[in-house]
Structures are given as structure tokens and as C-alpha cells.
Design an enzyme around this catalytic site. Structure first.
Site, PDB file in Angstrom:
ATOM      1  N   ASP A 163       0.855  -1.061   0.085  1.00  0.00           N
ATOM      2  CA  ASP A 163       0.054   0.184   0.099  1.00  0.00           C
ATOM      3  C   ASP A 163       0.849   1.192   0.087  1.00  0.00           C
ATOM      4  O   ASP A 163       2.022   1.030  -0.058  1.00  0.00           O
ATOM      5  CB  ASP A 163      -1.039   0.017   1.094  1.00  0.00           C
ATOM      6  N   ASP A 388      -8.250  -8.323   0.996  1.00  0.00           N
ATOM      7  CA  ASP A 388      -7.091  -8.231   1.874  1.00  0.00           C
ATOM      8  C   ASP A 388      -7.607  -8.094   3.561  1.00  0.00           C
ATOM      9  O   ASP A 388      -8.392  -7.021   3.708  1.00  0.00           O
ATOM     10  CB  ASP A 388      -5.818  -7.642   1.619  1.00  0.00           C
TER      11      ASP A 388
END
Ligand SMILES: [Zn+2]
Length: 487
Positions: A163, A388
Site C-alpha cells: 500500500d 485483504d
């Protein structure tokens, strides 16, 4: 008994996040490259970082080339269900193939807590998530670059996704009181799984907000580590040493280049749930500008990485549509769904019902931070390719095993003398579908409970491995059901 994690605990965290700009003086800095930089507070900027001319140029969509599928990152739809929008797909990356629908385990610091990441291979989980924020602070992204990238550094030659680091940074804006999950009004109401966990480990996974805050409090008493959000990026202080750092779209991408995951994400802004429509609209626009800058930075040197856009707009249908329209006009490799996903599972469901049909089907998509079984099942039917969450691994360390019969609290006294096969309680005792984790093959719940009471780390390892195997089997069943047009 510990309470199980709350269903929408994360959403509550999001609801409390702020994007408010503070006036505290900050320094402008790129992420630290190593320990010395942490200490010396050396502030490096990228050459173009503050160029308004550049920003103006890259805000035009025609500044970007047409999207062409890259040879190192391919996407193939294997089968589309005749009964729903569900689809089984194959994504090929430089480090292997991802079969979808996929659950993505979160290896916050380049490691799954309590188990080696080889467990993912055994559990049939192709993709692992890494958190840029944590890797920036320790060991530093340039350290990973020196090591030859994350795959070499962690010894896993399989697909990875990182991320931007933004989620954890925005999470720093929360107060300790706001992290008390008992105050959440949205408790898990079906007793069968829940969204994520009680440590704020939701969006982008990772070590949770509470952990960040508690670490922060240890060294930097009760101070808010989020300092400033402005057009350039977000300024915060390291929970490790108090160093002032700044994350910009460009520095986040550069860090992710050094970390080297197969899929990377642009920097976006996170807002609380209950802001006004005007504030949300302004935030979506800022995320679009940051994502555009991120893509621009990424395309300067692709390095065999794919970048997904992050679609924003909260639960507002018009803003989500606007976000899809803008981001799909840019040459991203896929689409992640981020921002606030609603205050409960029902709102997430409604969101996906209007959002999924307008997301183009020619690229992969990813739902950020959702890992509870009902939401995954619904998301799969709506055409979500991957999910996720730190939820399965986090609850494993806090007493919960996932099972065919709902969550099982292995700390309950009734399991203290359960000497038989765990499958008698957890299900899946027969045939190919039986759980192949070490706990289910070799041990008993009685032994697990003993290890846990004795504070033996092996308890967390066994439980974590089991939950990851459970998620792997769950996703395999979804894939099979799609191939058979059963869902
Ligand atoms: Zn098992």
C-alpha cells in the site's frame, strides 16, 4: 474470554479519522532511507515534487499514454458465472500467478505474525500484502532496495502487493479513547465471523492503529503523530523516534519502487465516515489529484510493477461514479475499492451493488481491508477479485479459530480436555477438503489451549496457520463454485 473482534470496528476507526489540517510547523521530508536519516532528520525532496507546472500538466488525462497490458502483468478471465457477476481469473506477475477470487494475507512488516510465509504456499494463498508505512520506518525502503527488493529480502519468490503507507499515517490522527472498541455501536451481530479486527487493522491491513498509538504513547506521550495534511501530502512523526516525516504521492511511489512489490497503490486521502458531502467531495478530488501524481511518478520507471487506482467516494453513489469515471480514464493496471465502505456490512453490500457494475471488467479489482466471510461471499458474487485483511491472523493470536461451524474460541473451558482431532469441532474431517494445517493434523484443542495458557508462542503459530489454511480452502471453494456456475 476475550470478546471477538468487532464487525465494523474499522469503519468506526475511519469514522473518527480526520483530514483536518493542523497549523503546527512541520518540515518537509521524503521518507527516511535509513536509521541515520531518521536521526538526522534529513529532508530530501524529489526534483519535481513541488512543481506546480508539473502538477498542472499531469492533471490532464491526455498527458498519459493509452493503457496497454504489460507483458509482466497480465489478466485473464477464466470463467464468468452464469448465475452472478462472479468470475474466476488469473493474474500473472513477475513473481508468479494469482488465481482469483483470492484472499490476501497481510504481512505487515514483510512477515506474517507468528508463522513463516511459506505457510501461504501450503494454504494456497498466492498474494501477500506488505505495509509501506511500517517498512519505511523499519528497516527503511532503501535497505530493501539494497537487499534486492522485498522478494529477495524476505525470501519469498511469490506475488506481493504494497500500500502507499497513507492508511496507517491517517490512522495516527486517532485518539486513544477513540480506539476503545467497546465503544463501537456496531458489534458483530451474527456470531459468524466479522470484519477485520479490533486493532484498526482494516484498510491495507497491517499493524493496527491501537498498536501504533500504544507504541507512540510509549515514546512520545499522548502526542498526536499526525501533524498536517495539505495538498502536497501528509506530515507525521515516527512512532519509533519522533522524527518528522512527510509522505507525498511521489515519495510513496519511490518507496514502493524500492520495496519492489508486484502491485503497488497510489497515495490517497482517508476521511471519516460522517463528514459532509462537500467535505467528502473535496477529499475525493484530492485523492484523484494524488493518485494522478502517483501514476505519473510510477510511469517514469515502471520496474515491472503494476499500479491499481483506488476508487473513492464513501457510500455516496454519485461520488463513487465520478471516481470510477475519472480513474478509469487513466492507464492504471487495476482498481482497488477504498475509502469508507459504510458503517456496517449492509452498507458495504449496498455499496458493492451499485459500484461493481460500473467498474470495468477488463482489469483486476481489489476490495481493500475486507476479510469477513459473509462480505467475501457477497463480494465474490458481485465480481470482486481479491480481498485483504489481517483479520484471520489477528484473531488467531487472540483465541479464535475459523471453522466450518463459525468462529471457535479455543480458550473456552469446554475445549480444555478435548483430546480428539480438532476437526471434530472445526469441521472438515473428511476427504480432500480436510484442513492440512499442523494443528489439525497433529495436535488437539486441549494442547493448543495449554500452549496458549502457558504463553507459548507456538499457540499463536498453530492457530494462525489454521486460519490461513481455512481462508485458502474458502477461496478455493469460491473458485470452484464459479467454475461450476453454482454461485
Ligand atoms: Zn487446521
Amino acid at each position: 474470554m476475550r470478546s471477538p473482534p468487532l464487525c465494523w470496528a474499522f469503519t468506526e476507526r475511519l469514522a473518527m479519522m480526520t483530514t483536518a489540517t493542523t497549523t503546527r510547523a512541520t518540515r518537509i521530508a521524503a521518507p527516511p532511507s535509513n536509521r541515520n536519516l531518521h536521526r538526522g532528520i534529513i529532508h530530501r525532496t524529489f526534483a519535481h515534487q513541488n512543481s506546480s507546472a508539473d502538477r498542472k500538466d499531469i492533471s490532464k488525462n491526455d498527458s498519459f499514454p493509452e493503457y496497454v497490458q504489460k507483458p509482466f502483468f497480465t489478466f485473464e478471465v477464466l470463467h464468468e458465472s452464469k448465475r452472478s457477476r462472479a468470475r474466476a481469473c488469473k493474474i500473472t506477475t513477475p513473481h508468479g500467478t494469482i488465481f482469483t477470487p483470492a484472499f490476501v494475507a497481510v504481512g505487515t512488516q514483510g512477515a506474517l505474525k507468528a508463522v513463516p510465509h511459506s505457510v501461504l504456499d501450503d494454504a494456497n494463498l498466492d498474494l501477500m500484502f506488505a505495509n509501506t508505512y511500517h517498512l519505511l520506518l523499519q528497516p527503511g525502503h532503501e535497505h530493501l532496495q539494497k537487499a534486492g527488493g522485498i522478494h529477495k529480502f524476505i525470501g519469498r519468490n511469490r506475488p506481493t502487493i504494497s500500500d502507499s503507507g497513507g492508511f496507517q499515517v491517517f490512522s495516527l490522527g486517532l485518539d486513544a479513547d477513540e480506539l476503545d472498541e467497546s465503544k463501537s455501536p456496531n458489534k458483530n451481530n451474527n456470531g459468524n465471523n466479522n470484519n477485520n479486527n479490533n486493532n484498526g487493522e482494516r484498510n491495507h491491513g497491517g499493524t493496527g492503529t491501537k498498536e501504533l498509538k500504544s507504541r507512540g504513547k510509549t515514546k512520545h506521550k499522548q502526542q498526536n503523530l499526525l501533524e498536517k495534511v495539505d495538498e502536497d501530502g501528509v506530515t507525521f512523526r515516527s512512532y519509533r523516534d519522533g522524527t518528522t516525516l512527510k509522505l507525498t504521492p511521489e515519495s510513496s511511489v519511490q518507496a514502493q519502487k524500492n520495496i519492489g512489490c508486484d502491485i503497488i497503490l497510489p497515495l490517497d486521502e482517508l476521511t471519516k465516515y460522517d463528514i459532509s458531502l462537500q467535505e467528502l467531495s473535496e477529499s475525493v478530488d484530492r485523492s484523484h489529484r494524488w493518485e494522478t501524481r502517483s501514476l505519473y511518478e510510477h510511469l517514469k520507471n515502471v520496474k515491472e510493477q503494476a499500479m491499481y487506482a483506488i476508487i473513492h467516494g464513501g457510500v455516496d453513489e454519485r461520488l463513487r461514479k465520478k471516481s470510477v469515471e475519472y480513474l478509469t480514464s487513466l492507464p492504471f493496471d487495476g482498481y482497488a475499492i477504498g475509502g469508507s465502505l459504510g458503517k456496517n456490512r449492509e452498507e458495504l453490500k449496498e455499496l458493492l451493488q451499485f459500484l461493481m457494475p460500473i467498474i470495468p471488467r477488463d482489469k483486476p479489482n481489489h476490495l481493500l481491508g475486507i476479510g469477513d466471510l459473509p462480505s467475501i461471499a457477497h463480494g465474490v458474487r458481485m465480481g470482486v477479485d481479491s480481498f485483504d485483511s489481517a483479520y484471520p491472523t489477528q484473531i488467531a493470536r487472540h483465541g479464535t479459530l475459523l471453522s466450518e461451524n463459525g468462529p471457535v474460541n479455543y480458550r473456552k473451558s469446554e475445549y480444555r480436555e478435548h483430546f480428539g482431532k480438532p476437526a471434530e469441532i472445526l469441521g472438515n474431517s473428511n476427504g480432500d477438503d480436510e484442513c492440512k494445517c499442523l494443528l489439525c493434523r497433529k495436535h488437539s484443542l486441549s494442547y493448543l489451549a495449554h500452549l496458549d495458557r502457558a504463553n507459548e508462542p507456538m499457540a499463536w503459530s498453530l492457530a494462525t496457520e489454521h486460519n490461513l489454511h481455512f481462508m485458502g480452502r474458502t477461496m478455493e471453494r469460491h473458485r470452484q463454485a464459479i467454475m461450476n456456475d453454482e454461485i
